[in-house]
Design a protein around this motif. Structure first.
Motif, short mmCIF file in Angstrom:
data_model
loop_
_atom_site.label_atom_id
_atom_site.label_comp_id
_atom_site.label_asym_id
_atom_site.label_seq_id
_atom_site.Cartn_x
_atom_site.Cartn_y
_atom_site.Cartn_z
N GLY A 248 40.20 99.92 95.14
CA GLY A 248 40.08 98.79 94.24
C GLY A 248 40.76 97.53 94.76
N PHE A 249 41.99 97.65 95.23
CA PHE A 249 42.71 96.48 95.72
C PHE A 249 42.02 95.83 96.93
N PRO A 250 41.62 96.60 97.96
CA PRO A 250 40.93 95.96 99.09
C PRO A 250 39.63 95.26 98.68
N PHE A 251 38.80 95.91 97.84
CA PHE A 251 37.54 95.30 97.44
C PHE A 251 37.76 94.08 96.55
N GLN A 382 34.19 97.32 87.32
CA GLN A 382 33.98 98.55 86.56
C GLN A 382 35.01 99.62 86.91
N LEU A 383 35.38 99.67 88.18
CA LEU A 383 36.40 100.63 88.61
C LEU A 383 37.71 100.40 87.86
N PHE A 384 38.16 99.16 87.81
CA PHE A 384 39.42 98.87 87.11
C PHE A 384 39.28 99.03 85.60
N LEU A 385 38.10 98.73 85.05
CA LEU A 385 37.88 98.88 83.61
C LEU A 385 37.95 100.36 83.21
N ILE A 386 37.24 101.22 83.94
CA ILE A 386 37.25 102.65 83.64
C ILE A 386 38.66 103.21 83.82
N SER A 387 39.33 102.80 84.87
CA SER A 387 40.69 103.30 85.13
C SER A 387 41.66 102.85 84.05
N GLY A 388 41.57 101.57 83.65
CA GLY A 388 42.45 101.08 82.58
C GLY A 388 42.22 101.78 81.26
N LEU A 389 40.95 102.03 80.93
CA LEU A 389 40.65 102.73 79.68
C LEU A 389 41.10 104.19 79.74
#
Length: 418
Positions: A248-251, A382-389
């Motif tokens: 997530g961070f690199p992208f 979407q990666l960060f959204l799913i992870s945060g949820l």
């Protein structure tokens, strides 16, 4: 503040801390040199991504053995032996780099050996710290150790980069070996008795004795519901954390105004600053609700990840969100180790710590697998959204269980008092 001051007056703790400090600096030299050397040799991101796998495999195979040994024998001697073995490994890697050997399998084997000896070292260090520090100071001692590690990780790369520009790259491997040697001297100089069950331990253990000891550690976790919840919820969040940090961070850095490597460095730097702030707070905090603090830590991570969903539109939001997420790391990690040292019996501290590391390794590998087959293919928002949820969900469940468990404990306490 008085507890922190008295810790520095504890000669045994000071030597253990100095051993950690020198080893951490050397580890940063090794990591930098290895990544740069193999990048030049292989020109392959796939090859670099494989470097972590041998260490994880070694952890899965040997952490429980390390936990048994830490509870059975003198942890100081185990740490000294592990450091001496790591010296031989990093010297071998340095020689390979010096002579330009680029056989990738050799470096994978070295990573496996380093993971093996780390699996023996870390449980022994946890048991040793419990032996030399009063119980009421364990939380602060763990926080200071965590702060030291995170400070070195932030500051060391800049110095190492300057050193690498003026000396052959292989020199950094030998610097790491020298740091382990200094660590050995500090560890061996500890005069406090670190014996746990070593007076009654057999000179040679059988496989059946290993199995019995591991069963004792698992049995203690089964009997202690709160300890089980601490181990579970302190590691459950790594199902998404690993993929967010490594992918997530690199992208996200690439998406921020078509950023480059420097953008990623700044993003990770802000995360590291958040880590350091969290560690500094934990070094001054007094707490008894370990699971509650662990969940607070994952809550910080959840808020940070949810904010990162809009980070691609504004780099300042991304940097601020990374710092918020970073604050949560120490809130989750430090209370976990402290809870193990306080709530596990002396006979099982090393084994319970090893089981905790096994859970961390398992969920970390699961995160990598999910990243490869699903999460890593999603748009970064979407990666960060799913992870945060997901982190929000486990925090909600965790807070509910923590409140229920605490109420049951209070009722039992009142019943016993009556």
């Amino acid at each position: 503040m008085e507890a922190s001051t008295s810790l520095w007056k504890n000669a045994s703790y000071l030597k253990l801390w100095l051993a950690q400090l020198t080893a951490n600096i050397g580890d940063q030299c090794y990591s930098f040199a290895l990544l740069w050397y193999l990048l030049q040799a292989t020109k392959s991101g796939t090859a670099l991504s494989l470097l972590a796998i041998p260490e994880m495999v070694a952890g899965l195979l040997f952490y429980l053995i390390g936990g048994v040994l830490a509870d059975r024998y003198n942890p100081k001697l185990l740490m000294v032996g592990a450091d001496l073995a790591r010296i031989m490994v990093v010297i071998t890697v340095g020689i390979m780099a010096l002579f330009g050997i680029e056989q990738f399998s050799f470096f994978l084997a070295a990573q496996f050996l380093l993971g093996l000896f780390s699996s023996l070292f870390q449980p022994a260090r946890t048991v040793a710290l419990k032996a030399i520090v009063p119980l009421e100071q364990l939380g602060k001692a763990n926080a200071i150790s965590d702060t030291t590690f995170r400070t070195v990780r932030i500051l060391a790369p800049m110095t190492i980069g300057l050193l690498a520009a003026s000396v052959p790259l292989s020199t950094l491997f030998f610097v790491n070996a020298a740091s382990y040697l200094v660590s050995v001297f500090f560890l061996y100089a500890i005069r406090s008795s670190l014996h746990n069950r070593s007076e009654t331990a057999p000179s040679k253990m059988t496989p059946k004795q290993y199995v019995n000891d591991i069963a004792l550690g698992l049995g203690e976790i089964k009997r202690n519901k709160l300890l089980f919840l601490v181990l579970l919820f302190s590691n459950l969040g790594f199902i998404v954390w690993v993929i967010c940090y490594n992918v997530g961070f690199p992208f996200l850095a690439e998406r921020i105004e078509q950023g480059n490597g420097s953008t990623l460095a700044i993003l990770i730097g802000f995360y590291g600053i958040g880590n350091l702030l969290g560690s500094l707070y934990m070094a001054r905090a007094y707490y008894t609700r370990h699971l509650f603090l662990i969940l607070i830590g994952w809550s910080f991570q959840a808020v940070g990840f949810l904010l990162l969903t809009i980070g691609s539109t504004s780099h300042w939001i991304a940097f601020f969100a990374a710092a918020i997420a970073g604050v949560g790391g120490p809130f989750s990690g430090i209370p976990t180790v402290t809870a193990i040292q306080l709530k596990a019996t002396n006979e099982n501290t090393g084994k319970v710590f090893a089981i905790n590391m096994l859970l961390f390794t398992f969920f970390g590998m699961l995160s990598s697998i999910l990243g490869a087959i699903w999460l890593g293919k999603l748009p970064v928002e979407q990666l960060f959204l799913i992870s945060g949820l997901f982190l929000t969900l486990i925090c909600f469940v965790g807070f509910t269980l923590e409140r229920r468990t605490r109420s049951q404990s209070e009722q039992e306490h009142q019943s016993h008092s009556a």
